[in-house]
Design a protein around this motif. Structure first.
Motif, PDB file in Angstrom:
ATOM      1  N   MET A  75       0.989  -1.133   0.005  1.00 56.30           N
ATOM      2  CA  MET A  75       0.065   0.100  -0.107  1.00 56.30           C
ATOM      3  C   MET A  75       0.737   1.291   0.059  1.00 56.30           C
ATOM      4  O   MET A  75       0.580   2.171  -0.707  1.00 56.30           O
ATOM      5  N   GLU A  76       1.827   1.238   0.713  1.00 52.37           N
ATOM      6  CA  GLU A  76       2.536   2.553   0.777  1.00 52.37           C
ATOM      7  C   GLU A  76       3.402   2.739  -0.339  1.00 52.37           C
ATOM      8  O   GLU A  76       3.770   3.748  -0.774  1.00 52.37           O
ATOM      9  N   SER A  77       3.814   1.580  -0.805  1.00 52.89           N
ATOM     10  CA  SER A  77       4.790   1.763  -2.269  1.00 52.89           C
ATOM     11  C   SER A  77       3.792   2.187  -3.291  1.00 52.89           C
ATOM     12  O   SER A  77       4.357   2.969  -4.141  1.00 52.89           O
ATOM     13  N   GLU A  78       2.621   1.917  -3.399  1.00 52.54           N
ATOM     14  CA  GLU A  78       1.763   2.350  -4.546  1.00 52.54           C
ATOM     15  C   GLU A  78       1.411   4.009  -4.252  1.00 52.54           C
ATOM     16  O   GLU A  78       1.436   4.431  -5.180  1.00 52.54           O
ATOM     17  N   ARG A  79       1.378   4.241  -3.153  1.00 55.48           N
ATOM     18  CA  ARG A  79       1.111   5.826  -2.723  1.00 55.48           C
ATOM     19  C   ARG A  79       2.289   6.615  -3.240  1.00 55.48           C
ATOM     20  O   ARG A  79       2.081   7.543  -3.745  1.00 55.48           O
ATOM     21  N   ILE A  80       3.709   6.157  -2.868  1.00 56.01           N
ATOM     22  CA  ILE A  80       4.886   6.659  -3.222  1.00 56.01           C
ATOM     23  C   ILE A  80       4.839   6.761  -4.950  1.00 56.01           C
ATOM     24  O   ILE A  80       5.149   7.837  -5.462  1.00 56.01           O
ATOM     25  N   ILE A  81       4.677   5.829  -5.578  1.00 52.49           N
ATOM     26  CA  ILE A  81       4.529   5.666  -7.131  1.00 52.49           C
ATOM     27  C   ILE A  81       3.515   6.811  -7.739  1.00 52.49           C
ATOM     28  O   ILE A  81       3.760   7.600  -8.631  1.00 52.49           O
ATOM     29  N   THR A  82       2.320   6.819  -7.004  1.00 48.70           N
ATOM     30  CA  THR A  82       1.433   7.641  -7.437  1.00 48.70           C
ATOM     31  C   THR A  82       1.723   9.082  -7.088  1.00 48.70           C
ATOM     32  O   THR A  82       1.485   9.904  -8.252  1.00 48.70           O
ATOM     33  N   ILE A  83       2.380   9.316  -6.112  1.00 44.96           N
ATOM     34  CA  ILE A  83       2.822  10.740  -5.797  1.00 44.96           C
ATOM     35  C   ILE A  83       3.672  11.015  -6.867  1.00 44.96           C
ATOM     36  O   ILE A  83       4.091  12.279  -7.448  1.00 44.96           O
ATOM     37  N   GLY A  84       4.886  10.146  -6.914  1.00 42.45           N
ATOM     38  CA  GLY A  84       5.748  10.540  -7.934  1.00 42.45           C
ATOM     39  C   GLY A  84       5.249  10.794  -9.483  1.00 42.45           C
ATOM     40  O   GLY A  84       5.722  11.431 -10.012  1.00 42.45           O
ATOM     41  N   ILE A  85       4.370  10.026  -9.934  1.00 46.79           N
ATOM     42  CA  ILE A  85       3.640  10.177 -11.271  1.00 46.79           C
ATOM     43  C   ILE A  85       3.139  11.487 -11.371  1.00 46.79           C
ATOM     44  O   ILE A  85       3.334  12.332 -12.306  1.00 46.79           O
TER      45      ILE A  85
END
Length: 45
Positions: free
Chosen positions: A1-11
């Motif tokens: 869950m946390e890694s998905e959020r980081i990827i979304t913020i990066g995009i």
């Protein structure tokens, strides 16, 4: 869950950075000297 959020913020940061940075870089390129145009061109490659 946390890694998905980081990827979304990066995009999102990448998209908005391109939308804001593109026109600014275009204006800088238009008014820059030939040497600065070369540096800007190399950064975008």
């Amino acid at each position: 869950m946390e890694s998905e959020r980081i990827i979304t913020i990066g995009i999102l940061v990448g998209l908005f950075g391109g939308l804001v940075g593109g026109p600014i870089a275009s204006l800088v390129y238009y008014y820059a000297s030939p040497v600065k145009r070369l540096w800007l061109f190399q950064i975008y490659l």
